[in-house]
Design an enzyme around this catalytic site. Structure first.
Site, mmCIF file in Angstrom:
data_model
loop_
_atom_site.group_PDB
_atom_site.id
_atom_site.type_symbol
_atom_site.label_atom_id
_atom_site.label_comp_id
_atom_site.label_asym_id
_atom_site.label_seq_id
_atom_site.Cartn_x
_atom_site.Cartn_y
_atom_site.Cartn_z
ATOM 1 N N LYS A 183 -31.849 95.702 17.243
ATOM 2 C CA LYS A 183 -33.047 95.587 18.070
ATOM 3 C C LYS A 183 -33.552 96.951 18.527
ATOM 4 O O LYS A 183 -34.751 97.240 18.462
ATOM 5 C CB LYS A 183 -32.754 94.705 19.291
ATOM 6 C CG LYS A 183 -32.625 93.233 18.996
ATOM 7 C CD LYS A 183 -32.471 92.441 20.287
ATOM 8 C CE LYS A 183 -32.423 90.941 20.014
ATOM 9 N NZ LYS A 183 -32.315 90.154 21.258
ATOM 10 N N ALA A 196 -36.598 90.860 25.103
ATOM 11 C CA ALA A 196 -37.971 90.502 25.460
ATOM 12 C C ALA A 196 -38.564 91.486 26.464
ATOM 13 O O ALA A 196 -39.616 92.084 26.228
ATOM 14 C CB ALA A 196 -37.998 89.077 26.016
ATOM 15 N N CYS A 222 -10.617 68.893 36.573
ATOM 16 C CA CYS A 222 -10.327 67.455 36.615
ATOM 17 C C CYS A 222 -11.572 66.631 36.280
ATOM 18 O O CYS A 222 -11.469 65.566 35.668
ATOM 19 C CB CYS A 222 -9.808 67.072 37.996
ATOM 20 S SG CYS A 222 -8.152 67.704 38.321
ATOM 21 N N ASP A 280 -29.115 98.794 22.815
ATOM 22 C CA ASP A 280 -28.953 97.338 22.775
ATOM 23 C C ASP A 280 -27.994 97.036 21.634
ATOM 24 O O ASP A 280 -28.208 97.482 20.511
ATOM 25 C CB ASP A 280 -30.287 96.635 22.552
ATOM 26 C CG ASP A 280 -30.217 95.133 22.827
ATOM 27 O OD1 ASP A 280 -29.304 94.467 22.283
ATOM 28 O OD2 ASP A 280 -31.062 94.632 23.577
ATOM 29 N N ARG A 325 -41.067 85.911 21.336
ATOM 30 C CA ARG A 325 -41.388 86.615 22.582
ATOM 31 C C ARG A 325 -41.061 88.102 22.530
ATOM 32 O O ARG A 325 -41.533 88.865 23.360
ATOM 33 C CB ARG A 325 -40.649 85.963 23.761
ATOM 34 C CG ARG A 325 -39.158 86.085 23.656
ATOM 35 C CD ARG A 325 -38.406 85.058 24.480
ATOM 36 N NE ARG A 325 -36.969 85.268 24.378
ATOM 37 C CZ ARG A 325 -36.238 84.936 23.343
ATOM 38 N NH1 ARG A 325 -36.804 84.351 22.301
ATOM 39 N NH2 ARG A 325 -34.936 85.154 23.322
ATOM 40 N N ASP A 363 -29.794 90.580 30.377
ATOM 41 C CA ASP A 363 -29.901 89.126 30.454
ATOM 42 C C ASP A 363 -28.742 88.480 31.198
ATOM 43 O O ASP A 363 -28.564 87.278 31.119
ATOM 44 C CB ASP A 363 -30.007 88.519 29.050
ATOM 45 C CG ASP A 363 -28.777 88.823 28.193
ATOM 46 O OD1 ASP A 363 -27.852 89.505 28.676
ATOM 47 O OD2 ASP A 363 -28.758 88.370 27.030
ATOM 48 N N ASN A 364 -27.953 89.275 31.933
ATOM 49 C CA ASN A 364 -26.874 88.661 32.709
ATOM 50 C C ASN A 364 -26.588 89.493 33.944
ATOM 51 O O ASN A 364 -26.826 90.705 33.978
ATOM 52 C CB ASN A 364 -25.610 88.476 31.866
ATOM 53 C CG ASN A 364 -25.004 89.802 31.443
ATOM 54 O OD1 ASN A 364 -24.195 90.386 32.167
ATOM 55 N ND2 ASN A 364 -25.392 90.304 30.271
#
Length: 997
Positions: A501, A451, A605, A477, A488, A549-550
């Protein structure tokens, strides 16, 4: 997919039909196309938008940006109006105009491209003038490139007829935005944030009652917030009363109504915020023009400039009205005239401190039409359109001004030379032809073509970055286009689905600007690609743009830029929120290492035995999917093809090895022999039904056997309280759609791992389920259930250190298991399944939703629908085109500064924005940190960082003097390895170096 319920269906058949009807989702909204935007706006807001007709007047650069974002958002219809014909200066920011369109109507030339953005939106062009009859056909009107007289005239018309009006205008490096949504405009949701929800620890019986929640949670409540209660035991009166107003007492409690007459609180309960609608009153433009209290600030270092620009834009309209033209670029005579007009307006407005320099610069640059400024305002204006028709988020009240005049040369020695009849005329009117040539010769590396990457590439093409003789853009990419991207990532269309992309995006922007020189890659930028993106590659770059994106990828790319001393532009979005950052070597702070996210991790847990939020059950369901349908099949295949698999597994520890090898044996051994390898679809259904019984009945009964509902702690307090919700076992009901849906999805996926095709035949599944023998529950007193992860780890270490009888039994079992496995080496391989959230036909999300909601039913946790479950389990990042456009625009404004070589840190901006509430913070970036080593200081951003410094420990900066010669050496990689070893030794001695290393 559409299903019709029939009255003659009964039992399993009807339950399955109801399950798939539920899984099919909402047929009114194309969830595949609007997937990421739906997580920002929601279904109800999208439905309201789907009824809106929008008029966008003016289709220069700003108008086409707004139109693009509004069409992508999914309103009912958009009409673009423009009487004008395309000229050279339009090409610097109107991305749907080509040189062949010069002299033709802008709206007509752009219509085909705009229509292809979203198949669900009707797009039309109007090439005639604006008039009352035209405006009355729309619910929302957006005016761009309009005169002040038209703004006042049409503003009054819209206000009196309940039409929402948005006025947007940009001139050079400045812009304005205005909104009038009429009187008593109702906002249904203020900010789009999820309602706060907390687990209750206890509730006091007094006036007012006090609610205390578990201390591991932070609340988002404030005084006056309203909440509702659910699942409260004991003081059940709270479950049935309406929203209660609260008053916050401290971080972990708030007071409510009088609870003195209520029953005694026992345990449990959830308190959830209730979002309250509210109304806003707007003034028509002619009135709001004289109310400076309606100015929304965005850069708090420019308060006087915002007030000045409010007058300057009015004066600019008068200038154009009188002279029938904008001020000439860098004409001091015109600048003096405009300033005098502003001073005259200020005799009435009485702005205390006029920013006269800003007025002069507005005059000098007003002929400019800049893509980054239009992208920023195009995102903001389109977001206001969304608010107007959806009634979601808080609208702008009512004026906003923004400028990026710091993009101009720092030395103020500007050249007035402007090229004529080129596609960059709108840009050279501001910066001159010399700067344009410098832009064209830049070599940039864009990482990410999603995007933000698409928006950046569009901006690069419009401003001419890398379009010169010596310029070049490299974009990489590794992803391929999916349908959910189309909403988008506006460079992509349906025929592009499945293609890389980076490749499609590069071709698209080359059509916008044929002078662009772009090479597309499909590589991940990480340690594995350092041979490609090496010293020589980075040395040839002028800068890097991160559209990732990270956080991990950003941190890695930042480290490469720091190493090779290259500037980096970075931006990101999360729904309506966005940020930008520019990293300038030796001047600003780098992106830096990733902060630990361990505090956000769900304890094991909690997942295994004590979930109390739907996020916990969804993560548990994801773990189930990975373990059953991916990890075990992968381990089976490794065993079958790798002779060393067993020995390697044994090296991980006996307990883990036993668990892994036992799962492999069960996956290979036929069901008749005690394993779980199916031979038929009937076996798959039987396995799924037995798995249901184990997970949702027997395992819960075992947990309650270890910790009964009335269990108390050593302190005498109830064990099942606070975040520990007391579960209850489920009984399989063939008429329950979720129960049967789990069996169907699990059987389908299990069969897929073995190459067995299933069926959806209701009668067949019903017959199979009637014959299934489920495993009985036999309580085990020897089962150890850990209460914390620390307790689990201590137990594991204790077991690994003991050499007692239990270990001997385990070793014997492992030897026996190895013998059993040796006879299964010739079995057929399995087919591991990779989780894919966006394919609604593959049963992946069917399994996740059913598995999670069944476990939620066990623990009385409110279930989540498919849409919400997909977001959480699929770790989907909400996204919308408006924020993306605004962020990319701000990033490219910083790019202007980098290309000019700005040396002053006050020229740069770090930005944080939230378009949902018109929240903007633009601030000066941080400088690189100073480090104290012994008694000496190291300042990475100053010249002193280059010098050798001495402290109590002698020569502490010795390795630094070797760095820059190495970076210029062809033997860079080898010498960097040597340097790394040297730095490692220094670090062990406590000698830390500056961040420029």
């Amino acid at each position: 997919m559409r299903f019709h319920c029939s009255s003659h269906l009964k039992g399993v058949g009807k339950a399955l039909l109801l399950f798939f009807c539920d899984m099919a989702g909402n047929s009114e909204i194309d969830e595949g196309f609007y997937s990421r935007q739906l997580y920002v706006l929601g279904h109800e807001a999208m439905r309201r938008m789907g009824a809106a007709n929008v008029l966008i007047a003016g289709l220069k650069g700003l108008g086409v940006e707004i139109a693009k974002n509004v069409i992508l958002s999914g309103v009912k219809a958009v009409t673009v109006q423009d009487e004008g014909s395309a000229v050279w200066s339009d090409l610097s920011s109107q991305f749907y105009l080509r040189e062949c369109h010069l002299g033709q109507n802008r709206a007509s030339c752009s219509l085909q491209q705009l229509s292809s953005l979203n198949p669900h939106v009707e797009v039309s062009a109007h090439t005639g003038p604006l008039d009352e009859e035209l405006l009355l056909r729309f619910q929302i009107v957006v005016l761009t490139d309009s005169s002040l007289d038209d703004q006042k005239r049409f503003g009054q018309l819209c206000h009196s007829h309940g039409i929402k009006l948005i006025v947007a205008d940009t001139k050079g490096l400045c812009g304005q935005l205005f909104c009038d949504f009429g009187e008593k405009f109702e906002v249904l949701e203020r900010d789009g944030e999820m309602p706060a929800s907390l687990m209750i620890e206890r509730i006091t019986k007094e006036n007012p009652g006090r609610v205390i929640w578990t201390d591991d949670q932070k609340h988002g409540f404030s005084d006056g917030s309203k909440v509702v209660f659910s699942d409260v035991q004991g003081m059940t009166e709270l479950n049935s009363i309406g929203p209660v107003e609260i008053k916050v007492c401290d971080k972990y409690s708030f007071s409510i109504c009088d609870t003195s007459s209520f029953s005694e609180y026992e345990r449990g309960g959830v308190v959830t915020e209730v979002k309250q609608p509210f109304q806003l009153d707007f003034k028509p433009l002619s009135e709001a023009l004289h109310d400076r209290k309606l100015l929304i600030l965005n850069d708090h270092g420019k308060i006087s400039r915002h007030n000045t620009l409010h007058l300057a834009f009015q004066a600019l309209h008068d200038f154009v009205k009188n002279k029938q033209r904008l001020p000439y670029s860098w004409c001091q005579t015109d600048a003096d005239s405009l300033l005098e007009m502003v001073r005259e307006l200020n005799t009435v407005a009485e702005v205390e401190q006029l920013d006269e320099a800003a007025v002069r610069l507005l005059s000098c640059t007003a002929r400019g039409d800049l893509a980054p400024i239009n992208a920023f305002f195009g995102g903001l204006a389109a977001q206001e359109v969304i608010k107007a028709c959806s009634r979601k988020f808080t609208p702008l009240q009512q004026w906003m001004y923004f400028d990026a005049l710091e993009c101009l040369p720092e030395d103020k020695d500007r050249l007035a030379e402007c090229s004529t009849d080129t596609r960059y005329d709108g840009q050279t009117a501001v910066f001159g032809a010399s700067f344009q040539k410098r832009l064209g010769n830049q070599k940039y590396f864009l990482v990410g073509a999603g995007a933000i990457g698409c928006e950046l590439l569009k901006n690069f093409a419009l401003i001419g970055l890398g379009a010169g003789e010596e310029g070049h853009i490299t974009v990489t990419d590794m992803d391929y286009i999916e349908r959910s991207n189309l909403n988008r990532q506006f460079l992509f269309r349906s025929p592009d689905i499945g293609n890389p992309k980076s490749e499609v995006a590069a071709k698209a922007v080359c059509q916008m600007n044929p002078q662009m020189k772009i090479t597309s890659h499909q590589n991940r930028v990480d340690a594995a690609s350092e041979a490609l993106y090496d010293y020589s590659f980075f040395k040839g770059l002028d800068g890097v743009a991160a559209a990732l994106d990270n956080v991990e990828a950003r941190v890695y790319l930042d480290s490469r830029c720091v190493l090779h001393q290259k500037p980096m532009l970075e931006g990101g979005t999360l729904g309506s929120k966005g940020h930008t950052l520019v990293v300038v070597p030796h001047l600003t702070e780098p992106y830096g290492p990733a902060k630990s996210s361990s505090s956000n991790a769900i304890p094991l847990c909690t997942l295994k035995n004590f979930p109390h939020r739907i996020e916990h059950t969804l993560q548990w369901a994801r773990d189930q999917f990975e373990g059953l349908f991916k990890q075990t099949p992968e381990n089976v295949n490794c065993f079958l093809r790798d002779p060393g698999f067993v020995e390697r597994t044994l090296s991980h520890g006996d307990v883990e090895a036993m668990e892994t090898l036992e799962a492999v044996w069960r996956g290979l051994q036929d069901m008749e022999a005690g394993g779980q390898r199916p031979k038929s679809w009937e076996d798959c259904v039987s396995w799924a039904r037995c798995k249901w019984e184990t997970l949702y009945n027997n395992d819960i009964r075992q947990l309650l056997h270890c910790f009964p509902p009335d269990e108390v702690t050593s302190n005498g307090l109830p064990f099942w309280s606070g975040s520990k919700r007391c579960p209850h076992p489920l009984t399989f009901d063939p008429k329950n759609s979720t129960h049967v849906g789990y069996v169907m999805a699990a059987a389908k996926l299990y069969g897929q791992t073995y190459g067995i095709k299933g069926t959806r035949d209701n009668g067949s599944i019903e017959q199979i389920l009637e014959k299934v023998q489920t495993p009985p529950f036999n309580p085990k007193s020897s089962v150890k259930i850990h209460l914390t992860d620390q307790e689990m780890e201590e137990e594991r270490q204790k077991e690994s250190g003991d050499a007692g009888e239990s270990e001997q039994v385990l070793l014997l079992s492992l030897e026996e298991l190895k013998g059993k496995l040796s006879s299964l080496k010739n079995s057929a391989q399995m087919h591991p399944i990779d989780f894919e959230k966006d394919d609604d036909t593959n049963f992946h999300m069917d399994f996740i939703v059913a598995a999670s909601n069944l476990r939620a039913e066990n623990y009385d946790i409110p279930a989540a629908d498919r849409h919400q479950s997909k977001r959480i389990a699929g770790r989907i990042i909400p996204a919308i085109a408006t924020t993306t456009a605004a962020v990319a625009g701000l990033m490219c404004l910083e790019l202007f500064k980098l290309v000019q070589g700005h040396k002053k840190i006050e020229s740069y901006r770090t930005s944080y924005l939230n378009l949902a509430v018109q929240y903007f913070v633009l601030s000066q970036p941080s400088r690189p940190p100073d480090f104290q080593v012994s008694s000496a200081f190291i300042q990475p951003h100053s010249a002193s960082a280059e010098k050798t410094q001495r402290g109590d420990r002698g020569l502490i900066h010795e390795p630094l003097k070797h760095v820059r010669p190495m970076l210029d050496s062809p033997q860079c990689l080898d010498k960097l390895s040597e340097l790394k070893a040297t730095l490692g030794r220094q670090k062990k001695k406590g000698l830390f170096l500056g961040s420029d290393i």
